[in-house]
Design a protein around this motif. Structure first.
Motif, short mmCIF file in Angstrom:
data_model
loop_
_atom_site.label_atom_id
_atom_site.label_comp_id
_atom_site.label_asym_id
_atom_site.label_seq_id
_atom_site.Cartn_x
_atom_site.Cartn_y
_atom_site.Cartn_z
N VAL A 2 0.85 -1.20 0.00
CA VAL A 2 0.00 0.00 0.00
C VAL A 2 0.88 1.25 0.00
O VAL A 2 0.67 2.17 -0.78
CB VAL A 2 -0.96 0.00 1.21
CG1 VAL A 2 -1.65 1.35 1.36
CG2 VAL A 2 -2.00 -1.11 1.07
N HIS A 3 1.89 1.26 0.84
CA HIS A 3 2.78 2.41 0.91
C HIS A 3 3.45 2.67 -0.43
O HIS A 3 3.50 3.81 -0.88
CB HIS A 3 3.85 2.19 1.99
CG HIS A 3 3.31 2.36 3.37
ND1 HIS A 3 3.96 3.07 4.34
CD2 HIS A 3 2.18 1.90 3.95
CE1 HIS A 3 3.26 3.05 5.47
NE2 HIS A 3 2.18 2.34 5.24
N LEU A 29 1.03 4.15 -3.01
CA LEU A 29 0.51 5.49 -2.74
C LEU A 29 1.60 6.55 -2.63
O LEU A 29 1.29 7.74 -2.64
CB LEU A 29 -0.31 5.48 -1.46
CG LEU A 29 -1.56 4.60 -1.48
CD1 LEU A 29 -2.23 4.58 -0.13
CD2 LEU A 29 -2.53 5.07 -2.54
N SER A 47 -3.52 10.31 -3.33
CA SER A 47 -4.49 9.43 -2.67
C SER A 47 -4.24 9.38 -1.17
O SER A 47 -3.12 9.53 -0.71
CB SER A 47 -4.43 8.03 -3.26
OG SER A 47 -4.76 8.05 -4.62
N GLY A 97 -5.58 6.67 0.62
CA GLY A 97 -5.69 5.29 1.04
C GLY A 97 -6.13 4.38 -0.08
O GLY A 97 -6.16 4.76 -1.25
N ARG A 120 -9.16 1.35 -1.04
CA ARG A 120 -10.47 0.81 -0.66
C ARG A 120 -10.60 -0.62 -1.17
O ARG A 120 -10.29 -0.91 -2.32
CB ARG A 120 -11.60 1.65 -1.24
CG ARG A 120 -13.00 1.04 -0.94
CD ARG A 120 -14.13 1.92 -1.44
NE ARG A 120 -14.23 3.10 -0.58
CZ ARG A 120 -14.03 4.36 -1.00
NH1 ARG A 120 -13.75 4.60 -2.26
NH2 ARG A 120 -14.12 5.36 -0.16
N VAL A 125 -12.75 2.00 8.43
CA VAL A 125 -11.42 2.56 8.16
C VAL A 125 -10.40 1.92 9.09
O VAL A 125 -10.59 1.89 10.30
CB VAL A 125 -11.41 4.09 8.34
CG1 VAL A 125 -10.05 4.66 7.99
CG2 VAL A 125 -12.51 4.74 7.51
N CYS A 170 -3.20 2.36 8.27
CA CYS A 170 -2.18 1.65 7.48
C CYS A 170 -0.99 2.58 7.35
O CYS A 170 -0.73 3.13 6.28
CB CYS A 170 -2.79 1.27 6.13
SG CYS A 170 -1.76 0.20 5.12
N TRP A 207 -1.35 6.16 5.67
CA TRP A 207 -2.57 6.10 4.87
C TRP A 207 -3.64 5.31 5.59
O TRP A 207 -3.45 4.81 6.68
CB TRP A 207 -2.28 5.47 3.50
CG TRP A 207 -1.38 6.36 2.70
CD1 TRP A 207 -1.74 7.49 2.03
CD2 TRP A 207 0.01 6.22 2.48
NE1 TRP A 207 -0.67 8.06 1.42
CE2 TRP A 207 0.44 7.30 1.67
CE3 TRP A 207 0.95 5.29 2.89
CZ2 TRP A 207 1.74 7.45 1.27
CZ3 TRP A 207 2.26 5.46 2.48
CH2 TRP A 207 2.63 6.53 1.69
N ARG A 208 -4.78 5.16 4.93
CA ARG A 208 -5.91 4.43 5.49
C ARG A 208 -6.34 3.32 4.54
O ARG A 208 -6.20 3.44 3.32
CB ARG A 208 -7.10 5.35 5.75
CG ARG A 208 -6.79 6.48 6.71
CD ARG A 208 -6.59 5.93 8.12
NE ARG A 208 -6.14 6.94 9.04
CZ ARG A 208 -4.90 7.04 9.49
NH1 ARG A 208 -3.95 6.22 9.09
NH2 ARG A 208 -4.58 7.96 10.36
N PHE A 209 -6.87 2.26 5.09
CA PHE A 209 -7.41 1.13 4.33
C PHE A 209 -8.91 1.17 4.56
O PHE A 209 -9.37 1.00 5.69
CB PHE A 209 -6.79 -0.16 4.86
CG PHE A 209 -7.06 -1.37 4.01
CD1 PHE A 209 -6.29 -1.64 2.91
CD2 PHE A 209 -8.10 -2.22 4.32
CE1 PHE A 209 -6.53 -2.76 2.13
CE2 PHE A 209 -8.35 -3.35 3.55
CZ PHE A 209 -7.56 -3.61 2.45
N TYR A 210 -9.66 1.45 3.51
CA TYR A 210 -11.12 1.57 3.59
C TYR A 210 -11.76 0.28 3.12
O TYR A 210 -11.39 -0.28 2.10
CB TYR A 210 -11.60 2.72 2.71
CG TYR A 210 -11.02 4.06 3.11
CD1 TYR A 210 -11.69 4.87 4.01
CD2 TYR A 210 -9.81 4.50 2.60
CE1 TYR A 210 -11.17 6.09 4.41
CE2 TYR A 210 -9.28 5.73 2.98
CZ TYR A 210 -9.96 6.52 3.88
OH TYR A 210 -9.42 7.73 4.25
#
Length: 80
Positions: free
Chosen positions: A28-29, A32, A37, A39, A41, A69, A72, A75-78
């Motif tokens: 994810v990191h 992004l 962005s 996060g 989804r 939510v 992460c 960031w965020r993981f939705y």
């Protein structure tokens, strides 16, 4: 109470909705980094008995208050 409700009661109270491994967080990191962005989804759907999973980037104006939510790192993981 239906069988589905009984199953949900047994599984959901203490079980995490989603578990992110260190490797998943690193992915994810890297996806992004340097972008606008906030996060990622995860959307889970079902089509003719088959589960479909979709990952998408989330821009600041695409945050859905109904999503679960998870932190992460920065960031965020939705989860939809």
């Amino acid at each position: 109470m239906t069988a589905d409700a009984q199953t949900a009661e047994r599984v959901l109270p203490d079980a995490p909705l989603v578990t992110l491994t260190e490797r998943a967080i690193a992915k994810v990191h890297s996806a992004l980094e340097g972008g606008a962005s906030v996060g990622v989804r995860l959307t889970v759907g079902r089509d003719k008995g088959i589960f479909r999973y979709t990952f998408s980037l989330v821009a600041p104006n695409e945050i859905d208050p109904g999503d679960t939510v998870l932190p992460c790192g920065r960031w965020r993981f939705y989860v939809d």
